[in-house]
Design a protein around this motif. Structure first.
Motif: not given
Length: 80
Positions: A19-30
């Motif tokens: 699965t892929v997410w993006v942390d909307e606060k800092n732009g990190d790809v998780v």
């Protein structure tokens, strides 16, 4: 942390899959991926160490579009 869901592996049943997410606060790809096997880790170690706070994971090639989308989201609206 506010994670924006991007995609799950399209070839799985939706449970326990890469699965892929993006942390909307800092732009990190998780990412959630398969644990790398010993051979893959050995090859990665040829480039440097893997600290205890990091892990090598594998995502299937079929997720390239999702990874690209996550990178676009992480770059922010100015890039689009």
């Amino acid at each position: 942390m506010t994670l924006r869901f991007i995609a799950k592996d399209p070839n799985t049943n939706g449970d326990n899959c890469p699965t892929v997410w993006v942390d909307e606060k800092n732009g990190d790809v998780v990412v959630q991926g398969w644990k790398a096997d010993a051979k893959t880790e050995r090859e990665c170690l040829e480039s440097g160490s893997i600290p205890d706070t990091e892990a090598v994971v594998r995502l299937p090639a079929r997720m390239v579009a999702a990874i690209r989308e996550a990178c676009d989201v992480a770059d922010g609206p100015a890039v689009r």
